[in-house]
Design a protein around this motif. Structure first.
Motif, mmCIF file in Angstrom:
data_model
loop_
_atom_site.group_PDB
_atom_site.id
_atom_site.type_symbol
_atom_site.label_atom_id
_atom_site.label_comp_id
_atom_site.label_asym_id
_atom_site.label_seq_id
_atom_site.Cartn_x
_atom_site.Cartn_y
_atom_site.Cartn_z
ATOM 1 N N HIS A 209 0.827 -1.233 -0.114
ATOM 2 C CA HIS A 209 0.172 -0.133 0.045
ATOM 3 C C HIS A 209 0.797 1.076 -0.074
ATOM 4 O O HIS A 209 2.155 1.192 0.373
ATOM 5 C CB HIS A 209 -0.922 0.160 1.314
ATOM 6 C CG HIS A 209 -0.162 0.149 2.454
ATOM 7 N ND1 HIS A 209 0.529 -0.903 2.884
ATOM 8 C CD2 HIS A 209 0.182 1.183 3.411
ATOM 9 C CE1 HIS A 209 0.968 -0.660 4.274
ATOM 10 N NE2 HIS A 209 0.844 0.787 4.448
ATOM 11 N N ASP A 211 0.556 5.217 1.924
ATOM 12 C CA ASP A 211 -0.210 5.763 3.033
ATOM 13 C C ASP A 211 -1.081 6.880 2.498
ATOM 14 O O ASP A 211 -0.601 7.484 1.764
ATOM 15 C CB ASP A 211 0.784 6.352 4.322
ATOM 16 C CG ASP A 211 1.514 4.972 4.985
ATOM 17 O OD1 ASP A 211 1.087 3.783 4.929
ATOM 18 O OD2 ASP A 211 2.517 5.373 5.684
ATOM 19 N N HIS A 273 4.800 0.179 0.068
ATOM 20 C CA HIS A 273 5.513 -0.609 1.092
ATOM 21 C C HIS A 273 4.468 -1.581 1.574
ATOM 22 O O HIS A 273 3.440 -1.560 1.292
ATOM 23 C CB HIS A 273 6.080 0.285 2.224
ATOM 24 C CG HIS A 273 4.921 1.199 2.923
ATOM 25 N ND1 HIS A 273 4.524 2.417 2.338
ATOM 26 C CD2 HIS A 273 4.513 1.031 4.067
ATOM 27 C CE1 HIS A 273 3.685 2.756 3.052
ATOM 28 N NE2 HIS A 273 3.826 2.183 4.007
#
Ligand SMILES: O=C(O)CCC(=O)C(=O)O
Ligand SMILES: [Fe+2]
Length: 329
Positions: A209, A211, A273
Motif C-alpha cells: 500500500h 499511506d 510498502h
C-alpha cells in the motif's frame, strides 16, 4: 470519483504478488541541532523524499524511555482479553479504536494479519481503557502522541520551505488544538507465527500500500523486521524489487504519504510498502510497531504550489481513502 482519485486507488491494484528483493540504501538523517542545521537537514530530507520516499531519523529528540514505555503499554493493551478490547471498537471512518483483522488492502484482497488500536485525539470519547484495565496507558500515549506531532512538524517545516509555502504552513494545517485535528497514532500488533500452518504464510502482515497521510513516523523494534519498500514499478505498473527497511533501535523510519504527494504537486513521493511474513529461519514471534500518521486537519485545503490538482479538503481526501481500505460490516 475524479480521475485522480481512481488513479490513486489503482496504484494499489495488481501489486500484491511477492516480486523480487534487492538491497538499497535507506538514507539516515541526523536531526540533532535542528535549528542551526536546518538547511543541511532540509537538503537531506528533500533528496530522500523526492527519491526513495523513505528515510530514518537519528537524534530525533523523542526520548527512548518514552518510546519503550509506549511499546510496553501497547503490548499490555493487546494482551487484554478480547471482550475488554471490544469495548473500544474502531468505528469505521474515524481512525479511532480497536480493530482485529479488519483492514483489507486493495492490493491483496485479504485481511492484514494484525490488530490495531488507533488514537485520533478529538474522537477518543469512550475509547480509552480504564486505569484498572491498563494503568498509565492514556497518560503515556497522550505524551507520546504530542512528541510525534512535534517531530513530524519539524520535518514538514523543512518541506514547507522548499515548496514555497512559508514557515509554519504545515503546523497550521495540522493544528492539534481543534476538533478538526485528524492525525493518528496507531499501535499495531502483527500476530505471532510460531504455531501457524504453512498456508498462513501466504497472507501478508500488511499488504502492499501507500499511506494516505502527509508523513508517517514509524517506530519499529530491533529484531522485528519485515517492512519493505518498493520505489518503482515496471512498465505495466507492477511492483518490482522490494527492499527491506531495517528495524534499527534509536531511529524513526519515515515515509511520505499520498496527501503530501498531491499537496506538493507530486514532487515528494509516496511509495509502496508492505510488511511481509517472516521467513522460516527468522524470528517468528509477534511483531509490534507504532505509526504516527500526520494528516492535515479536516478543514485544511490541499492546494499545491503550482495548482496541478483540484483543491480538496483533507477531510474529503481521507474519507475517500478509508472507504477503499476497511471491510464493510
Ligand atoms: O508496521 C510497519 O512496519 C508498517 C505499517 C504500515 O505501513 C502502516 O500501518 O501503514
Ligand atoms: Fe504504511
Amino acid at each position: 470519483m475524479t480521475n485522480q482519485t481512481l488513479a490513486e486507488l489503482q496504484k494499489e491494484a495488481g501489486i500484491g504478488g511477492y516480486g523480487e528483493e534487492v538491497d538499497r540504501d535507506i538514507p539516515q538523517i541526523d536531526m540533532s541541532d535542528y535549528f542551526n542545521r536546518k538547511e543541511e537537514i532540509t537538503d537531506a530530507l528533500w533528496d530522500a523524499a523526492t527519491g526513495i520516499g523513505f528515510f530514518q531519523l537519528t537524534n530525533h529528540g523523542i526520548p527512548q524511555e518514552l518510546i519503550d514505555e509506549a511499546f510496553l503499554l501497547s503490548a499490555g493493551f493487546f494482551d487484554l482479553p478480547a471482550d475488554t478490547k471490544a469495548q473500544y471498537p474502531l468505528k469505521p471512518g474515524t481512525n479511532a479504536g480497536w480493530e482485529y483483522k479488519a483492514q483489507v488492502r486493495p492490493s491483496t484482497g485479504t485481511a492484514d494479519q494484525k490488530e490495531s488500536y488507533q488514537i485520533t485525539l478529538p474522537r477518543m470519547k469512550g475509547l480509552w481503557p480504564s486505569g484498572e484495565e491498563l494503568n498509565g496507558f492514556k497518560e503515556t500515549m497522550l505524551a507520546f502522541e504530542r512528541h510525534n506531532w512535534a517531530l513530524a512538524m519539524k520535518v514538514l517545516d523543512c518541506f514547507a520551505e522548499r515548496l514555497d509555502f512559508g514557515p509554519g504552513f504545515f503546523t497550521e494545517g495540522h493544528a492539534p488544538d481543534t476538533p478538526e485535528y485528524q492525525s493518528t497514532l496507531r499501535l499495531i500488533h502483527y500476530l505471532g507465527m510460531e504455531d501457524a500452518k504453512p498456508e498462513d504464510f501466504k497472507f501478508w502482515r500488511a499488504g502492499a500500500h501507500t499511506d494516505f497521510d502527509c508523513l508517517t513516523l514509524l517506530h519499529q523494534k530491533a529484531g522485528q523486521g519485515g517492512l519493505q519498500v518498493c520505489p518503482g514499478k515496471d512498465s505495466k505498473g507492477r511492483a518490482i524489487l522490494w527492499t527491506d527497511v531495517p528495524p534499527l533501535g534509536g531511529v524513526i523510519t519515515c515515509n511520505i504519504g499520498d496527501m503530501l504527494m498531491r499537496w506538493s504537486d507530486d514532487k515528494l513521493l509516496s511509495n509502496l510498502h508492505r510488511v511481509r511474513m517472516p521467513k522460516p529461519e527468522e524470528y517468528l514471534g509477534p511483531r509490534y510497531s507504532i505509526a504516527y500518521f500526520a494528516q492535515a486537519n479536516m478543514d485544511t485545503m490541499l492546494a499545491g504550489p503550482e495548482g496541478k490538482y483540484e483543491p480538496m479538503t483533507a477531510h474529503d481526501y481521507i474519507q475517500m481513502r478509508l472507504g477503499a481500505n476497511f471491510a464493510k460490516k
